[in-house]
Motif scaffolding. Sequence first.
Motif, PDB file in Angstrom:
ATOM      1  N   VAL A  28      33.437 -73.010  48.590  1.00  0.00           N
ATOM      2  CA  VAL A  28      33.677 -72.975  50.028  1.00  0.00           C
ATOM      3  C   VAL A  28      35.065 -73.499  50.365  1.00  0.00           C
ATOM      4  CG1 VAL A  28      32.985 -73.958  52.256  1.00  0.00           C
ATOM      5  CG2 VAL A  28      31.245 -73.117  50.661  1.00  0.00           C
ATOM      6  N   ASN A  29      35.483 -74.622  49.744  1.00  0.00           N
ATOM      7  CA  ASN A  29      36.791 -75.199  50.077  1.00  0.00           C
ATOM      8  C   ASN A  29      37.940 -74.271  49.694  1.00  0.00           C
ATOM      9  OD1 ASN A  29      36.594 -75.533  47.325  1.00  0.00           O
ATOM     10  ND2 ASN A  29      37.088 -77.713  47.310  1.00  0.00           N
ATOM     11  N   GLU A  30      37.763 -73.483  48.637  1.00  0.00           N
ATOM     12  CA  GLU A  30      38.791 -72.503  48.274  1.00  0.00           C
ATOM     13  C   GLU A  30      38.907 -71.416  49.335  1.00  0.00           C
ATOM     14  OE1 GLU A  30      38.347 -72.690  43.387  1.00  0.00           O
ATOM     15  OE2 GLU A  30      37.208 -71.227  44.552  1.00  0.00           O
ATOM     16  N   LEU A  31      37.769 -70.980  49.836  1.00  0.00           N
ATOM     17  CA  LEU A  31      37.770 -69.915  50.840  1.00  0.00           C
ATOM     18  C   LEU A  31      38.347 -70.401  52.171  1.00  0.00           C
ATOM     19  CD1 LEU A  31      34.292 -68.296  50.115  1.00  0.00           C
ATOM     20  CD2 LEU A  31      36.538 -67.325  49.616  1.00  0.00           C
ATOM     21  N   THR A  32      38.071 -71.640  52.541  1.00  0.00           N
ATOM     22  CA  THR A  32      38.617 -72.146  53.805  1.00  0.00           C
ATOM     23  C   THR A  32      40.144 -72.161  53.760  1.00  0.00           C
ATOM     24  OG1 THR A  32      38.442 -74.446  53.045  1.00  0.00           O
ATOM     25  CG2 THR A  32      36.602 -73.551  54.301  1.00  0.00           C
ATOM     26  N   ASP A  45      29.614 -66.857  56.974  1.00  0.00           N
ATOM     27  CA  ASP A  45      29.919 -65.602  56.283  1.00  0.00           C
ATOM     28  C   ASP A  45      29.110 -65.476  54.989  1.00  0.00           C
ATOM     29  OD1 ASP A  45      31.726 -64.841  58.226  1.00  0.00           O
ATOM     30  OD2 ASP A  45      33.488 -65.560  57.128  1.00  0.00           O
ATOM     31  N   LEU A  46      28.995 -66.565  54.248  1.00  0.00           N
ATOM     32  CA  LEU A  46      28.219 -66.532  53.011  1.00  0.00           C
ATOM     33  C   LEU A  46      26.736 -66.283  53.310  1.00  0.00           C
ATOM     34  CD1 LEU A  46      29.794 -69.471  50.955  1.00  0.00           C
ATOM     35  CD2 LEU A  46      30.233 -67.012  50.728  1.00  0.00           C
ATOM     36  N   ASP A  47      26.239 -66.895  54.384  1.00  0.00           N
ATOM     37  CA  ASP A  47      24.844 -66.667  54.781  1.00  0.00           C
ATOM     38  C   ASP A  47      24.618 -65.184  55.091  1.00  0.00           C
ATOM     39  OD1 ASP A  47      24.039 -69.293  54.519  1.00  0.00           O
ATOM     40  OD2 ASP A  47      24.420 -69.799  56.624  1.00  0.00           O
ATOM     41  N   VAL A  58      25.181 -70.633  46.102  1.00  0.00           N
ATOM     42  CA  VAL A  58      24.883 -71.772  45.232  1.00  0.00           C
ATOM     43  C   VAL A  58      25.487 -73.010  45.895  1.00  0.00           C
ATOM     44  CG1 VAL A  58      24.815 -70.389  43.127  1.00  0.00           C
ATOM     45  CG2 VAL A  58      26.994 -71.365  43.884  1.00  0.00           C
ATOM     46  N   HIS A  59      25.187 -74.180  45.344  1.00  0.00           N
ATOM     47  CA  HIS A  59      25.707 -75.410  45.935  1.00  0.00           C
ATOM     48  C   HIS A  59      27.235 -75.389  45.946  1.00  0.00           C
ATOM     49  CE1 HIS A  59      25.856 -79.571  47.172  1.00  0.00           C
ATOM     50  NE2 HIS A  59      26.659 -79.850  46.150  1.00  0.00           N
ATOM     51  N   GLY A  60      27.808 -75.447  47.135  1.00  0.00           N
ATOM     52  CA  GLY A  60      29.262 -75.501  47.274  1.00  0.00           C
ATOM     53  C   GLY A  60      29.983 -74.181  47.235  1.00  0.00           C
ATOM     54  N   GLY A  61      29.240 -73.056  47.133  1.00  0.00           N
ATOM     55  CA  GLY A  61      29.936 -71.773  47.068  1.00  0.00           C
ATOM     56  C   GLY A  61      28.997 -70.596  46.891  1.00  0.00           C
ATOM     57  N   ALA A  62      29.451 -69.587  46.134  1.00  0.00           N
ATOM     58  CA  ALA A  62      28.656 -68.374  45.934  1.00  0.00           C
ATOM     59  C   ALA A  62      29.037 -67.707  44.630  1.00  0.00           C
ATOM     60  CB  ALA A  62      28.867 -67.400  47.092  1.00  0.00           C
ATOM     61  N   VAL A  63      28.087 -66.950  44.060  1.00  0.00           N
ATOM     62  CA  VAL A  63      28.311 -66.202  42.820  1.00  0.00           C
ATOM     63  C   VAL A  63      27.799 -64.781  43.024  1.00  0.00           C
ATOM     64  CG1 VAL A  63      28.147 -68.239  41.338  1.00  0.00           C
ATOM     65  CG2 VAL A  63      26.082 -66.928  41.888  1.00  0.00           C
ATOM     66  N   PRO A  64      28.196 -63.837  42.162  1.00  0.00           N
ATOM     67  CA  PRO A  64      27.707 -62.461  42.310  1.00  0.00           C
ATOM     68  C   PRO A  64      26.216 -62.367  42.052  1.00  0.00           C
ATOM     69  CG  PRO A  64      29.618 -62.573  40.829  1.00  0.00           C
ATOM     70  CD  PRO A  64      29.153 -63.967  41.048  1.00  0.00           C
ATOM     71  N   VAL A  65      25.586 -61.383  42.664  1.00  0.00           N
ATOM     72  CA  VAL A  65      24.196 -61.056  42.347  1.00  0.00           C
ATOM     73  C   VAL A  65      24.179 -60.354  41.002  1.00  0.00           C
ATOM     74  CG1 VAL A  65      22.165 -59.727  43.049  1.00  0.00           C
ATOM     75  CG2 VAL A  65      23.580 -60.861  44.778  1.00  0.00           C
ATOM     76  N   GLU A  66      23.276 -60.775  40.138  1.00  0.00           N
ATOM     77  CA  GLU A  66      23.199 -60.184  38.797  1.00  0.00           C
ATOM     78  C   GLU A  66      22.979 -58.685  38.902  1.00  0.00           C
ATOM     79  OE1 GLU A  66      20.683 -60.639  34.622  1.00  0.00           O
ATOM     80  OE2 GLU A  66      20.336 -62.003  36.293  1.00  0.00           O
ATOM     81  N   GLY A  67      23.806 -57.911  38.194  1.00  0.00           N
ATOM     82  CA  GLY A  67      23.673 -56.455  38.171  1.00  0.00           C
ATOM     83  C   GLY A  67      24.429 -55.747  39.275  1.00  0.00           C
ATOM     84  N   THR A  68      25.125 -56.494  40.157  1.00  0.00           N
ATOM     85  CA  THR A  68      25.867 -55.876  41.253  1.00  0.00           C
ATOM     86  C   THR A  68      27.114 -55.188  40.733  1.00  0.00           C
ATOM     87  OG1 THR A  68      25.107 -57.573  42.779  1.00  0.00           O
ATOM     88  CG2 THR A  68      27.026 -56.306  43.449  1.00  0.00           C
ATOM     89  N   GLU A  69      27.367 -53.979  41.200  1.00  0.00           N
ATOM     90  CA  GLU A  69      28.581 -53.267  40.815  1.00  0.00           C
ATOM     91  C   GLU A  69      29.786 -53.914  41.473  1.00  0.00           C
ATOM     92  OE1 GLU A  69      28.178 -49.220  41.973  1.00  0.00           O
ATOM     93  OE2 GLU A  69      27.147 -48.664  40.125  1.00  0.00           O
TER      94      GLU A  69
END
Length: 290
Positions: A28-32, A45-47, A58-69
Amino acid sequence: MAERQNLLAEQRRALILDEVRRRGGVRVNELTQRLGVSDMTVRRDLDALARLGALEKVHGGAVPVEGTEPTGHEPGFEEKTGREPAAKEEIARAAASLVTPGSAVALSGGTTTYALARVLAGVPDLTVVTNSVRVADVLHTGRAPDGAEAGGPTVVLTGGVRTPSDSLVGPVADRAIAALHFDLLFLGVHGISAEAGLSTPNLAEAETNRRLVASARRVVVVADHTKWGTVGLSSFASLSEVDVLVTDAGLPAVTRAELSELPLRLVVAGEEGSAPPDTADETYRASRAG
């Protein structure tokens, strides 16, 4: 002002999604810092992206959904043909009922519009504008799906530069489309979501699709349920520009409820009570005109 804010939100979320998929995760802090907005804005936005299934929080940020193109990945025509073939056939039959003989229609590129073209080959006196090599090929055969001879529609192929999905895009296609007007546009999409609208991984195709939308009296999106929540690199239309969405029964109930709040007609192929309106129904047309 509201429209400007929505546009900025869409742009932010597209950038966030691109960062997540390109880097394998973000904080999150990187995105801000990158976006110049508050923590609260980034978390909203992440929500929103998480609700669409575009990423996983995830705690403090976000990761790709497994299998997402990846956002910029553009699968070829043959690869896409094998995805949800039964749903595409059902969607094609439902969408074809919107077409009346003698009308001018446009079909964008895509495997669902290709399935639709096979049905429309048996409709008399059609003029079909398309930027799809595959669609043009099947319409030029002049045969209905059962093999019976048909007069065959008049086909206008735009020309342009060929994409991996056998669509023709670029300035040549854009100029050709801008000079034309058609009653119905049947639009295949790479992705569709409430936030990003209609999107594609190909920037040139996005511009050509914008021209198609601008030249159509009515816009009909043909997309199976797996397209919902997918976000491509470039958005080219909002859901407010769509008159009818034809999809299949796999669309989740929560998504149907979300779509029910929008000013578009949802047609679920094969479900009783979800048949498209008659294209000659002036009441329906008047309601769309506002």
